[in-house]
Design an enzyme around this catalytic site. Structure first.
Site, PDB file in Angstrom:
ATOM      1  N   CYS A  14       0.858  -1.176   0.000  1.00  0.00           N
ATOM      2  CA  CYS A  14       0.000   0.000   0.000  1.00  0.00           C
ATOM      3  C   CYS A  14       0.898   1.230   0.000  1.00  0.00           C
ATOM      4  O   CYS A  14       2.061   1.153   0.381  1.00  0.00           O
ATOM      5  CB  CYS A  14      -0.879   0.044   1.244  1.00  0.00           C
ATOM      6  N   GLY A  41      -0.136   0.071  -4.983  1.00  0.00           N
ATOM      7  CA  GLY A  41      -1.465  -0.515  -4.822  1.00  0.00           C
ATOM      8  C   GLY A  41      -2.423   0.061  -5.840  1.00  0.00           C
ATOM      9  O   GLY A  41      -2.473   1.283  -6.013  1.00  0.00           O
ATOM     10  N   ASN A 115       0.114   0.855   5.824  1.00  0.00           N
ATOM     11  CA  ASN A 115       0.895   0.002   4.935  1.00  0.00           C
ATOM     12  C   ASN A 115       1.635  -1.020   5.789  1.00  0.00           C
ATOM     13  O   ASN A 115       2.387  -0.640   6.681  1.00  0.00           O
ATOM     14  CB  ASN A 115       1.885   0.875   4.147  1.00  0.00           C
ATOM     15  N   GLY A 116       1.438  -2.306   5.500  1.00  0.00           N
ATOM     16  CA  GLY A 116       2.109  -3.358   6.254  1.00  0.00           C
ATOM     17  C   GLY A 116       1.123  -4.419   6.674  1.00  0.00           C
ATOM     18  O   GLY A 116      -0.017  -4.462   6.182  1.00  0.00           O
ATOM     19  N   TYR A 257      12.301  -4.933  -5.725  1.00  0.00           N
ATOM     20  CA  TYR A 257      11.169  -4.790  -6.635  1.00  0.00           C
ATOM     21  C   TYR A 257      10.138  -3.742  -6.224  1.00  0.00           C
ATOM     22  O   TYR A 257       9.610  -3.025  -7.065  1.00  0.00           O
ATOM     23  CB  TYR A 257      10.463  -6.155  -6.772  1.00  0.00           C
ATOM     24  N   CYS A 397       5.655 -14.098   2.844  1.00  0.00           N
ATOM     25  CA  CYS A 397       5.802 -12.869   3.623  1.00  0.00           C
ATOM     26  C   CYS A 397       4.605 -12.705   4.556  1.00  0.00           C
ATOM     27  O   CYS A 397       3.468 -12.865   4.130  1.00  0.00           O
ATOM     28  CB  CYS A 397       5.885 -11.657   2.696  1.00  0.00           C
TER      29      CYS A 397
HETATM   30 FE1  SF4 Z   1      10.063  -8.027   2.680  1.00  0.00          FE
HETATM   31 FE2  SF4 Z   1      10.433 -10.638   2.271  1.00  0.00          FE
HETATM   32 FE3  SF4 Z   1      10.549  -9.619   4.748  1.00  0.00          FE
HETATM   33 FE4  SF4 Z   1       8.224  -9.726   3.466  1.00  0.00          FE
HETATM   34  S1  SF4 Z   1       9.471 -11.490   4.140  1.00  0.00           S
HETATM   35  S2  SF4 Z   1       9.015  -8.003   4.658  1.00  0.00           S
HETATM   36  S3  SF4 Z   1       8.845  -9.324   1.331  1.00  0.00           S
HETATM   37  S4  SF4 Z   1      11.941  -9.206   3.013  1.00  0.00           S
END
Ligand code: SF4
Length: 484
Positions: A14, A41, A115-116, A257, A397
């Site tokens: 986001c 987003g 965001n998160g 990315y 993630c």
């Molecule tokens: Fe970033 Fe990967 Fe950690 Fe998720 S698991 S916060 S995508 S580094």
């Protein structure tokens, strides 16, 4: 809606923006800021504005220019605003989940955008319902954060925000608006970015510094992990909510990315960092080849870096159709192939009879790479050597990026050579974890790298791999419905 299989990237999270503008045009500034954060987003957008007394809000499903197309901004005048653009990471893509959320509590009315991902939203919902009788209208983890702020104990917003930060676990870069103050706060690990800038006697906070550039604001700094910034008619105040554990864990995938290449993260330009990753990749996985091409746009900088370090010429070899939606659906193998063809067109003059190095930023499920390799071969390439600017992704993630379940991640159950065979490449090389950390000047613990290593910076619960966890908690049938 299920994520696209034509686009095999982690899905962005986001974007948030917060504005204090003494000239009363905070809504317009937030709107422009959201345009710059659209890459984070594309499912919904919204802006909440305060004129010092009343909070007004407009939000809807769609891109920023679709949500604000009928003059809605005219009704959003005021000196303080927050904005949000959303990709769903907890809760599905539906109207009830658009942000900012507007809630009422013991501390009054408050809007919030986030965001998160917090790691245990069900427990937080239950606690808020029991403690303050909160009733939830959405299936995201952001609405509980809004209610927590609106009811948190404390005489000042600093104290209330500190209480929230001691309660929440996980990743949150959030912006919040009350009738007479605008706030931003970043979790103690600093997983998601949030930066601060100065604009015409006012202030702007945004997920990425590229938003400040577009606004003509002066970038001042990133918010520190655990920092709370409050801006009102008395000016700007900042507090650090000292965490018990002081590890930093900026998401390393922001560099690979997620963030725009023209943004600054931890004082590094993302474009240069990606180029350095490509150069390191060339050292780790050299090959004899005639041309280096990148998968546009996210791997372009890395491909340039690979070419410069290897001495192999770089050329644009794939042209991207920018008007193919990111949620293009492709149910079977044949139409997935045509989906990739619709999105990318190779330049035969560049690749014909050449040994090609094809640089990409990551491989998540491996659903598009075989089609890209086949596309380049059909255009006449003699060999295709795939180079990937991240280590193999083996873990999902839990902190705000939609990356599929572990079983769907191709590197969780295939070796590098098995993946090479699966994608049909002549060779395959991934950037090593050591190489990636060296490029970002990282030390173990400075970044979150859990999707590569499985070492999460906070305790996570395996059942929370599902972004629809709050819907599933409400109704087991809802999960099936949401995936269609
Ligand atoms: Fe970033 Fe990967 Fe950690 Fe998720 S698991 S916060 S995508 S580094």
């Amino acid at each position: 809606m299920a994520p696209s299989k034509v686009d095999d990237h982690p899905k962005d999270e986001c974007g948030v923006v917060a504005v204090y503008s003494p000239t009363g045009d905070a809504g317009h500034i937030a709107h422009t800021g959201l345009f710059s954060l659209q890459h984070r987003g594309q499912e919904s957008a919204g802006i909440a504005v305060s004129d010092g007394e009343t909070i007004r809000i407009h939000s809807d499903m769609g891109l920023v220019n679709q949500v604000f197309r009928n003059g809605e901004l005219k009704a959003l005048s005021g000196s303080m605003a927050i904005g949000h653009t959303r990709y769903s990471t907890t809760g599905s893509n539906q109207q009830c989940n658009v942000q900012p959320f507007l809630v009422d509590g013991a501390n009054g009315r408050l809007a919030l955008g986030h965001n998160g991902n917090i790691v245990d939203p069900i427990a937080l919902q239950k606690r808020l319902t029991k403690q303050w009788g909160c009733e939830f209208t959405s299936t995201t983890d952001s609405e509980p954060i809004a209610y927590l702020m609106a009811n948190a104990p404390g005489a000042t917003w600093e104290e209330r925000a500190s209480y929230c930060m001691r309660t929440l676990q996980g990743a949150y870069s959030a912006v919040s608006l009350t009738p007479d103050a605008v706030m931003g706060f970043r979790d103690p690990l600093g997983v998601r970015p949030l930066c601060l800038g100065k604009l015409d006697g006012g202030w702007v906070m945004a997920s990425e510094s590229c938003a400040l550039d577009h606004l003509g604001a002066t970038f001042l700094r990133e918010l520190e992990p655990g920092e709370i910034v409050i801006i009102d008619n008395d000016g700007l105040r900042s507090t650090i909510c000292t965490p018990e554990q002081s590890n930093r864990a900026l998401c390393i995938f922001e560099y690979i990315y997620l963030a725009r290449p023209d943004s600054m993260l931890s004082n590094r330009l993302v474009y240069s960092t990606r180029s350095d990753m490509g150069a390191r990749l060339a050292q780790e996985h050299p090959t004899d080849a005639d041309v280096v091409i990148g998968v546009p746009d996210s791997a372009t900088a890395a491909a340039v870096g690979y070419a410069q370090a290897s001495g192999i010429p770089y050329s644009d070899g794939l042209v991207k159709n920018r008007y193919v939606g990111r949620t293009f659906m492709e149910p079977d193998q044949k139409s997935r192939d045509s989906g990739v063809r619709l999105k990318f067109n190779p330049l035969p003059e560049v690749v014909r009879d050449k040994r090609v190095v094809l640089v990409d930023d990551s491989i998540v499920r491996g659903t598009t790479t075989p089609h890209l390799v086949a596309l380049v071969r059909r255009a006449g390439a003699a060999e295709v050597h795939v180079r990937v600017c991240s280590p193999p992704i083996r873990w999902p993630c839990y902190l705000g990026v939609d990356m599929s379940t572990r079983a769907e991640l191709i590197a969780s159950h295939k070796s590098v050579d098995e993946i090479r065979s699966f994608i049909g490449a002549d060779s395959l090389g991934y950037l090593s974890m050591e190489g990636l950390l060296q490029v970002v000047d990282g030390v173990q613990g400075g970044y979150c790298d859990a999707c590569f290593t499985g070492h999460y910076p906070v305790p996570v619960q395996l059942e929370l791999t599902d972004k629809l966890v709050l819907e599933t908690a409400k109704s087991p049938a809802k999960k099936r419905q949401a995936y269609g």
